[in-house]
Design an enzyme around this catalytic site. Structure first.
Site, mmCIF file in Angstrom:
data_model
loop_
_atom_site.group_PDB
_atom_site.id
_atom_site.type_symbol
_atom_site.label_atom_id
_atom_site.label_comp_id
_atom_site.label_asym_id
_atom_site.label_seq_id
_atom_site.Cartn_x
_atom_site.Cartn_y
_atom_site.Cartn_z
ATOM 1 N N CYS A 132 34.454 184.248 88.812
ATOM 2 C CA CYS A 132 35.199 183.382 89.724
ATOM 3 C C CYS A 132 34.656 181.959 89.802
ATOM 4 O O CYS A 132 35.431 180.996 89.773
ATOM 5 C CB CYS A 132 35.198 183.990 91.115
ATOM 6 S SG CYS A 132 36.014 185.582 91.217
ATOM 7 N N ARG B 283 21.788 178.666 83.990
ATOM 8 C CA ARG B 283 22.146 179.662 82.984
ATOM 9 C C ARG B 283 22.198 181.062 83.588
ATOM 10 O O ARG B 283 21.842 182.045 82.940
ATOM 11 C CB ARG B 283 21.185 179.607 81.792
ATOM 12 C CG ARG B 283 21.834 180.215 80.519
ATOM 13 C CD ARG B 283 20.888 180.218 79.331
ATOM 14 N NE ARG B 283 20.528 178.865 78.971
ATOM 15 C CZ ARG B 283 19.293 178.494 78.624
ATOM 16 N NH1 ARG B 283 18.308 179.383 78.611
ATOM 17 N NH2 ARG B 283 19.046 177.241 78.309
ATOM 18 N N SER B 284 22.618 181.164 84.831
ATOM 19 C CA SER B 284 22.766 182.473 85.455
ATOM 20 C C SER B 284 24.021 183.148 84.924
ATOM 21 O O SER B 284 24.922 182.508 84.392
ATOM 22 C CB SER B 284 22.858 182.323 86.978
ATOM 23 O OG SER B 284 24.094 181.732 87.342
ATOM 24 N N ASP C 60 18.070 175.266 81.198
ATOM 25 C CA ASP C 60 17.385 176.146 82.130
ATOM 26 C C ASP C 60 15.930 175.696 82.222
ATOM 27 O O ASP C 60 15.545 174.702 81.606
ATOM 28 C CB ASP C 60 17.501 177.598 81.666
ATOM 29 C CG ASP C 60 17.351 178.581 82.815
ATOM 30 O OD1 ASP C 60 17.397 178.156 83.974
ATOM 31 O OD2 ASP C 60 17.191 179.782 82.545
ATOM 32 N N ILE C 61 15.123 176.448 82.936
ATOM 33 C CA ILE C 61 13.764 175.994 83.226
ATOM 34 C C ILE C 61 12.913 175.800 81.977
ATOM 35 O O ILE C 61 12.125 174.862 81.897
ATOM 36 C CB ILE C 61 13.064 176.972 84.203
ATOM 37 C CG1 ILE C 61 11.663 176.462 84.532
ATOM 38 C CG2 ILE C 61 13.035 178.391 83.647
ATOM 39 C CD1 ILE C 61 10.970 177.248 85.600
#
Length: 435
Positions: free
Chosen positions: A234, A270-271, A293-294
C-alpha cells in the site's frame, strides 16, 4: 496493477562485507521497517493550508495503473519557489470510487467487504494508523473490525482464525509487534507473521506470494486466464500514485513500462514495507533507481540490480529528479543543498526527513510531506480487489485460483505422479527385504 515490462527485478543481491563497510562510512543512515506515515497526518489535521498547490479534477481508472493521457493535472509546480502538496488530492478520487462501488453492492443486497485489523502493541503510530483505517472504512461504507490482542504471542492464533473466517475479506496486522527480536519462527517473528497472512486476505500486499510476484514482475495470480491481478504494498503504491500526478515525473505519451525513462530516482529506505518494493516498481516503469540503506547502495536498472561501491547518498541525490525519504528517526535530515531544482521529494517517514523551510525555497520543488491518506485509500482499494478476486458471489462461482505453489504441482502429469509413487514404494520394499 503495476506499470511493468517483461523485465525482472532480482529479489536479493549480495555485496562483499569489505565493500559494505567502505560504503557505510559515507552513509550514516539506519533504515528500518516502519508503518506508513500517520503521525504527520495527525499533526496536519483536516484543514488544507493556503500554500498547498493542488487541484482535484480527475477520476482515475482503477483497472489501469497507468494514468490516462486525458487525465487533468492535479499538482502544479512553481518555477519561482517550492510548493507543498496535500496528498489528499490524490486520495479523494480513489475513495470516491470505493463509495460508488459500495453503494452499488448495497443496492444488490450485498454486504460491503469486511477488513479485520490485528493490533498487539502500544506503538503510537500503529494505534493512529488503526484509527485512521477504521475511520476511513466507515466513512466510505466498508466494514472494519479491530481485534486487540493483549499478549503478542497470541497474534499467530488470531491471524489463523481470521484467515479461516469466511466472513473476513481482508486482514491487516499493525506492526511492529516483535520488531527484529529473534524468535522461535526465525530471525524475525514479524516477518513470519507477514508471510502467514493468506494471499486471499492480504490487503497490504506483503505476504510471500505478492512480494515474490512483484520482484519477478508477475502481474496475475491465475495465469493464463489473467483475471486476478496481484496486490501491491500500500505505501509503495501510494508513492507511485502521487508521482503519477506530479509534474515532470510520469510521461503518459510513452508506453506502459517506459513512462519513467530517463528519470533518476533515489529511495532512502530498503524495508519490505516501502523502499524495496517501491524501488522495484519505479524501475519496472523505466527509471534508474538508487536504493540507499545504512551500509549499501544498489542501482535498479533495466531489470538488473547493480552494487554501487563508488556512490554515496549525496552523489545519488544530486543526480535525482525524484527523491523518496523513509528514515524512521527524528534526528535524520536530508541536506537541502543536495537536492536540485525542479525535483519531486516525497517523505514517507513518520518523521520529517527534510528541512521544509529551506526545501521550499528551491525553485520548482514539489514536496509531499506525508502519504498516509493515499496509503489508506490504496488499502481500501486492495480490499475491494481481494473481494472481487476471491470473495464476491461471482468469484465463488468460478474455479478457484491456485496459489503459485499449487499451480506448479498441478502442472505435473498424473501418470508421472503415479509412476514416482510406485517407484519409491518399490525401493523402500527392496531396502526392507535386504535388512
Amino acid at each position: 496493477e503495476i506499470n511493468t515490462s517483461t523485465r525482472t527485478i532480482p529479489s536479493t543481491a549480495a555485496a562483499s562485507s569489505g565493500a559494505a563497510r567502505a560504503r557505510a562510512k559515507h552513509n550514516p543512515i539506519r533504515v528500518e521497517q516502519q508503518p506508513p506515515d500517520t503521525v504527520n497526518d495527525r499533526e496536519q489535521g483536516s484543514e488544507q493550508p493556503s500554500n498547498y498547490q493542488t487541484r482535484a479534477s480527475f477520476l482515475p481508472d482503477h483497472r489501469n495503473m497507468s494514468p490516462s493521457p486525458n487525465d487533468k493535472p492535479v499538482i502544479f509546480a512553481d518555477p519561482i519557489k517550492g510548493i507543498k502538496v496535500n496528498a489528499s488530492v490524490v486520495a479523494t478520487p480513489f475513495r470516491d470510487e470505493i463509495k460508488t462501488k459500495v453503494a452499488a453492492m448495497k443496492k444488490q443486497g450485498l454486504e460491503p467487504p469486511l477488513l479485520v485489523g490485528l493490533l498487539a502493541n502500544k506503538d503510537p503510530a500503529a494505534i493512529k494508523y488503526a484509527e485512521w483505517t477504521g475511520k476511513a472504512c466507515r466513512n466510505d461504507g466498508l466494514r472494519y473490525e479491530l481485534r486487540k490482542i493483549e499478549d503478542p504471542i497470541d497474534v499467530e492464533a488470531a491471524l489463523m482464525d481470521a484467515n479461516d473466517d469466511p466472513r473476513v475479506h481482508g486482514i491487516i496486522v499493525y506492526y511492529p509487534i516483535f520488531g527484529q527480536e529473534e524468535s522461535f519462527s526465525g530471525a524475525s517473528q514479524d516477518d513470519y507473521l507477514r508471510d502467514s497472512v493468506s494471499y486471499k486476505c492480504d490487503v497490504e500486499g506483503l505476504c510471500h506470494t505478492y512480494r515474490t510476484n512483484l520482484y519477478r514482475n508477475v502481474r496475475f495470480l491465475d495465469y493464463p486466464a489473467n483475471t486476478q491481478k496481484c496486490l501491491l504494498p500500500c505505501t509503495a503504491l501510494s508513492c507511485v500514485k502521487i508521482l503519477e500526478k506530479c509534474p515532470g515525473c510520469y510521461d503518459t505519451s510513452k508506453p506502459t513500462g517506459r513512462q519513467l525513462d530517463g528519470k533518476v530516482v533515489t529511495v532512502i529506505n530498503r524495508s519490505e514495507i516501502v523502499g524495496r518494493p517501491l524501488a522495484a516498481m519505479l524501475a519496472n516503469d523505466g527509471a534508474d533507481v538508487y536504493s540507499v540503506d545504512i551500509n549499501s547502495i544498489y542501482l535498479f536498472r533495466g531489470g538488473r540490480l547493480h552494487a554501487c561501491p563508488d556512490e554515496t547518498p549525496e552523489s545519488c541525490v544530486r543526480k535525482s529528479s525524484i527523491i523518496v525519504t523513509g528514515v524512521p528517526t527524528k534526528a535524520y535530515r536530508l541536506p537541502t543543498e543536495w537536492i536540485k531544482q525542479n525535483a519531486t521529494v516525497i517523505n514517507v517517514s513518520s518523521f520529517k526527513n527534510v528541512d521544509e523551510e529551506s526545501l521550499l525555497k528551491v525553485p520548482g520543488i514539489v514536496y509531499v510531506p506525508m502519504v498516509g491518506k493515499v496509503t489508506v485509500a490504496m488499502l481500501e482499494r486492495n480490499l475491494v480487489r481481494l473481494y472481487d478476486n476471491f470473495h464476491s458471489p461471482a468469484a465463488k462461482q468460478t474455479p478457484k485460483a491456485l496459489a503459485p505453489s499449487d499451480s506448479a504441482v498441478s502442472k505435473t502429469p498424473t501418470w508421472l505422479q503415479a509412476y514416482t509413487a510406485i517407484a519409491v514404494t518399490a525401493l523402500l520394499a527392496v531396502q526392507i527385504l535386504r535388512k
